[in-house]
Motif scaffolding. Structure first.
Motif, PDB file in Angstrom:
ATOM      1  N   ARG A   1      -4.748  22.029  -2.018  1.00 21.65           N
ATOM      2  CA  ARG A   1      -3.289  22.109  -2.083  1.00 21.65           C
ATOM      3  C   ARG A   1      -2.839  22.850  -3.345  1.00 21.65           C
ATOM      4  NH1 ARG A   1      -0.746  16.377  -1.586  1.00 21.65           N
ATOM      5  NH2 ARG A   1       1.089  17.677  -1.945  1.00 21.65           N
ATOM      6  N   LEU A   2      -3.618  22.752  -4.413  1.00 19.82           N
ATOM      7  CA  LEU A   2      -3.325  23.432  -5.674  1.00 19.82           C
ATOM      8  C   LEU A   2      -3.126  24.931  -5.484  1.00 19.82           C
ATOM      9  CD1 LEU A   2      -3.288  23.217  -8.825  1.00 19.82           C
ATOM     10  CD2 LEU A   2      -5.764  23.530  -8.755  1.00 19.82           C
ATOM     11  N   PHE A   3      -3.852  25.510  -4.529  1.00 18.32           N
ATOM     12  CA  PHE A   3      -3.777  26.950  -4.289  1.00 18.32           C
ATOM     13  C   PHE A   3      -2.951  27.290  -3.048  1.00 18.32           C
ATOM     14  CE2 PHE A   3      -7.896  26.051  -6.352  1.00 18.32           C
ATOM     15  CZ  PHE A   3      -7.642  26.674  -7.567  1.00 18.32           C
ATOM     16  N   ALA A   4      -2.692  26.305  -2.205  1.00 19.06           N
ATOM     17  CA  ALA A   4      -1.946  26.542  -0.967  1.00 19.06           C
ATOM     18  C   ALA A   4      -0.438  26.368  -1.150  1.00 19.06           C
ATOM     19  CB  ALA A   4      -2.435  25.599   0.131  1.00 19.06           C
ATOM     20  N   GLU A   5      -0.049  25.528  -2.107  1.00 17.38           N
ATOM     21  CA  GLU A   5       1.368  25.184  -2.267  1.00 17.38           C
ATOM     22  C   GLU A   5       1.987  25.945  -3.438  1.00 17.38           C
ATOM     23  OE1 GLU A   5       1.781  20.910  -2.205  1.00 17.38           O
ATOM     24  OE2 GLU A   5       0.451  20.738  -0.475  1.00 17.38           O
ATOM     25  N   GLU A   6       3.265  25.711  -3.670  1.00 18.48           N
ATOM     26  CA  GLU A   6       3.998  26.463  -4.689  1.00 18.48           C
ATOM     27  C   GLU A   6       3.665  25.943  -6.085  1.00 18.48           C
ATOM     28  OE1 GLU A   6       8.140  26.890  -3.968  1.00 18.48           O
ATOM     29  OE2 GLU A   6       7.865  27.587  -1.909  1.00 18.48           O
ATOM     30  N   THR A   7       2.562  26.447  -6.621  1.00 16.52           N
ATOM     31  CA  THR A   7       2.149  26.166  -7.989  1.00 16.52           C
ATOM     32  C   THR A   7       1.929  27.511  -8.682  1.00 16.52           C
ATOM     33  OG1 THR A   7      -0.255  26.253  -7.692  1.00 16.52           O
ATOM     34  CG2 THR A   7       0.853  24.190  -7.065  1.00 16.52           C
ATOM     35  N   PRO A   8       1.743  27.527 -10.001  1.00 12.81           N
ATOM     36  CA  PRO A   8       1.451  28.802 -10.677  1.00 12.81           C
ATOM     37  C   PRO A   8       0.177  29.473 -10.181  1.00 12.81           C
ATOM     38  CG  PRO A   8       2.149  27.151 -12.269  1.00 12.81           C
ATOM     39  CD  PRO A   8       1.965  26.438 -10.974  1.00 12.81           C
ATOM     40  N   TRP A   9      -0.703  28.724  -9.521  1.00 15.40           N
ATOM     41  CA  TRP A   9      -1.956  29.277  -9.020  1.00 15.40           C
ATOM     42  C   TRP A   9      -1.949  29.467  -7.508  1.00 15.40           C
ATOM     43  CZ3 TRP A   9      -6.149  26.005 -12.075  1.00 15.40           C
ATOM     44  CH2 TRP A   9      -6.133  26.423 -13.428  1.00 15.40           C
ATOM     45  N   GLN A  10      -0.783  29.500  -6.896  1.00 12.91           N
ATOM     46  CA  GLN A  10      -0.726  29.661  -5.441  1.00 12.91           C
ATOM     47  C   GLN A  10      -1.340  30.988  -4.995  1.00 12.91           C
ATOM     48  OE1 GLN A  10       3.188  30.060  -3.674  1.00 12.91           O
ATOM     49  NE2 GLN A  10       2.497  29.115  -1.767  1.00 12.91           N
TER      50      GLN A  10
ATOM     51  N   PRO B   1      -9.847  20.867 -12.836  1.00 11.39           N
ATOM     52  CA  PRO B   1      -9.639  21.205 -14.244  1.00 11.39           C
ATOM     53  C   PRO B   1      -9.931  20.011 -15.157  1.00 11.39           C
ATOM     54  CG  PRO B   1      -7.732  21.802 -12.886  1.00 11.39           C
ATOM     55  CD  PRO B   1      -8.607  20.913 -12.060  1.00 11.39           C
ATOM     56  N   PRO B   2     -10.095  20.260 -16.459  1.00  5.46           N
ATOM     57  CA  PRO B   2     -10.269  19.153 -17.400  1.00  5.46           C
ATOM     58  C   PRO B   2      -8.961  18.374 -17.556  1.00  5.46           C
ATOM     59  CG  PRO B   2      -9.999  21.203 -18.589  1.00  5.46           C
ATOM     60  CD  PRO B   2     -10.083  21.563 -17.136  1.00  5.46           C
ATOM     61  N   SER B   3      -9.061  17.222 -18.157  1.00  8.98           N
ATOM     62  CA  SER B   3      -7.855  16.420 -18.387  1.00  8.98           C
ATOM     63  C   SER B   3      -6.905  17.106 -19.356  1.00  8.98           C
ATOM     64  CB  SER B   3      -8.231  15.042 -18.924  1.00  8.98           C
ATOM     65  OG  SER B   3      -8.914  14.308 -17.941  1.00  8.98           O
ATOM     66  N   THR B   4      -7.468  17.725 -20.399  1.00  8.12           N
ATOM     67  CA  THR B   4      -6.675  18.430 -21.405  1.00  8.12           C
ATOM     68  C   THR B   4      -7.396  19.713 -21.793  1.00  8.12           C
ATOM     69  OG1 THR B   4      -7.762  17.425 -23.314  1.00  8.12           O
ATOM     70  CG2 THR B   4      -5.909  16.201 -22.345  1.00  8.12           C
ATOM     71  N   PRO B   5      -6.685  20.682 -22.376  1.00  3.81           N
ATOM     72  CA  PRO B   5      -7.373  21.889 -22.855  1.00  3.81           C
ATOM     73  C   PRO B   5      -8.476  21.586 -23.864  1.00  3.81           C
ATOM     74  CG  PRO B   5      -5.012  22.286 -22.744  1.00  3.81           C
ATOM     75  CD  PRO B   5      -5.214  20.816 -22.480  1.00  3.81           C
ATOM     76  N   ALA B   6      -8.283  20.561 -24.677  1.00  2.99           N
ATOM     77  CA  ALA B   6      -9.262  20.229 -25.715  1.00  2.99           C
ATOM     78  C   ALA B   6     -10.606  19.798 -25.125  1.00  2.99           C
ATOM     79  CB  ALA B   6      -8.716  19.141 -26.624  1.00  2.99           C
ATOM     80  N   GLU B   7     -10.613  19.312 -23.875  1.00  2.00           N
ATOM     81  CA  GLU B   7     -11.861  18.879 -23.236  1.00  2.00           C
ATOM     82  C   GLU B   7     -12.687  20.047 -22.712  1.00  2.00           C
ATOM     83  OE1 GLU B   7     -11.363  16.003 -20.186  1.00  2.00           O
ATOM     84  OE2 GLU B   7     -10.449  14.511 -21.502  1.00  2.00           O
ATOM     85  N   ALA B   8     -12.092  21.220 -22.611  1.00  2.00           N
ATOM     86  CA  ALA B   8     -12.786  22.374 -22.048  1.00  2.00           C
ATOM     87  C   ALA B   8     -13.765  22.968 -23.060  1.00  2.00           C
ATOM     88  CB  ALA B   8     -11.775  23.424 -21.608  1.00  2.00           C
ATOM     89  N   LEU B   9     -14.766  23.697 -22.539  1.00  2.00           N
ATOM     90  CA  LEU B   9     -15.797  24.294 -23.381  1.00  2.00           C
ATOM     91  C   LEU B   9     -15.505  25.761 -23.680  1.00  2.00           C
ATOM     92  CD1 LEU B   9     -18.995  22.912 -21.606  1.00  2.00           C
ATOM     93  CD2 LEU B   9     -17.984  22.082 -23.737  1.00  2.00           C
TER      94      LEU B   9
ATOM     95  N   ALA C   1      -3.693  28.561 -22.246  1.00  2.00           N
ATOM     96  CA  ALA C   1      -2.680  29.406 -21.604  1.00  2.00           C
ATOM     97  C   ALA C   1      -2.085  28.753 -20.360  1.00  2.00           C
ATOM     98  CB  ALA C   1      -3.290  30.756 -21.241  1.00  2.00           C
ATOM     99  N   TRP C   2      -2.801  27.753 -19.791  1.00  2.00           N
ATOM    100  CA  TRP C   2      -2.350  27.079 -18.569  1.00  2.00           C
ATOM    101  C   TRP C   2      -2.344  25.550 -18.784  1.00  2.00           C
ATOM    102  CZ3 TRP C   2      -0.545  30.024 -14.715  1.00  2.00           C
ATOM    103  CH2 TRP C   2      -0.996  31.348 -14.597  1.00  2.00           C
TER     104      TRP C   2
END
Length: 201
Positions: free
Chosen positions: A23-32, A61-69, A78-79
């Motif tokens: 749904r994240l990519f199918a619906e009206e989100t910034p990543w549609q 996705p991670p919970s927060t940007p800080a959790e990403a590698l 940026a997102w």
């Protein structure tokens, strides 16, 4: 390197790997991905006929940007609204018409672009005698690309029904299909969903 001399056999060692039809990519989100819905019927047909041989991936996705590698931290910087602390959890679900196929279809969550970023996938496929992957979903030039290139390195044959792939960028989608046909013909077969269904019984 050119095209293979004949289509790859689609036998008991074949699995359908459907990338991130959420749904994240199918619906009206910034990543549609606007034309996801255009390719969805072809994917529904393949998955519906072969649910037991289908694996759906979900990009989580991670919970927060800080959790990403590493560079992923910059990416989610940026997102920030696309991290789990801000996203509606249901947006990570598969689109409803595919979610109803699980089970018997399997669900695989992944932390990055490639399905093989999920540790153990390749080994699990090998244990089941899988040698050929029909890859559908999106995006052609991001998560599908990462999955296909990893699968090539791991020695899997790849079948791409081109009418079951989608992207937000027509130009790079078309360029990738040209690349597969012209440079990876011994490892990748670009075909159509109707021909896949005709051959995979």
């Amino acid at each position: 390197m050119g095209q293979p001399t004949r289509p790859f056999p689609l036998g008991p060692g074949t699995r359908h790997l459907c990338i991130d039809l959420q749904r994240l990519f199918a619906e009206e989100t910034p990543w549609q991905v606007p034309w996801l819905k255009t390719v969805l019927p072809a994917i529904e047909e393949i998955a519906g006929r072969h649910a037991r041989q289908t694996i759906f991936t979900r990009f989580v996705p991670p919970s927060t940007p800080a959790e990403a590698l590493g560079a992923w931290r910059d990416f989610y910087g940026a997102w920030p609204n696309m991290t789990r602390e801000r996203l509606e959890p249901a947006l990570l679900d598969l689109v409803p018409s595919l979610a109803r196929l699980v089970p018997p279809a399997r669900l695989l969550d992944k932390p990055a672009n490639s399905a093989f970023s999920r540790t153990g996938l390749a080994a699990a496929l090998r244990r089941r005698g899988v040698d050929t992957l029909i890859v559908t979903g999106g995006e052609t030039d991001v998560c599908v690309l990462a999955t296909v290139m990893a699968a090539i390195d791991l020695g899997f044959r790849i079948v791409l029904p081109t009418d079951a792939l989608c992207s937000t960028r027509d130009g790079t989608h078309d360029a990738l299909l040209k690349l597969y046909r012209e440079r990876f013909g011994h490892q990748v077969e670009a075909t159509t969903s109707s021909l896949v269904l005709e051959r995979w019984r």
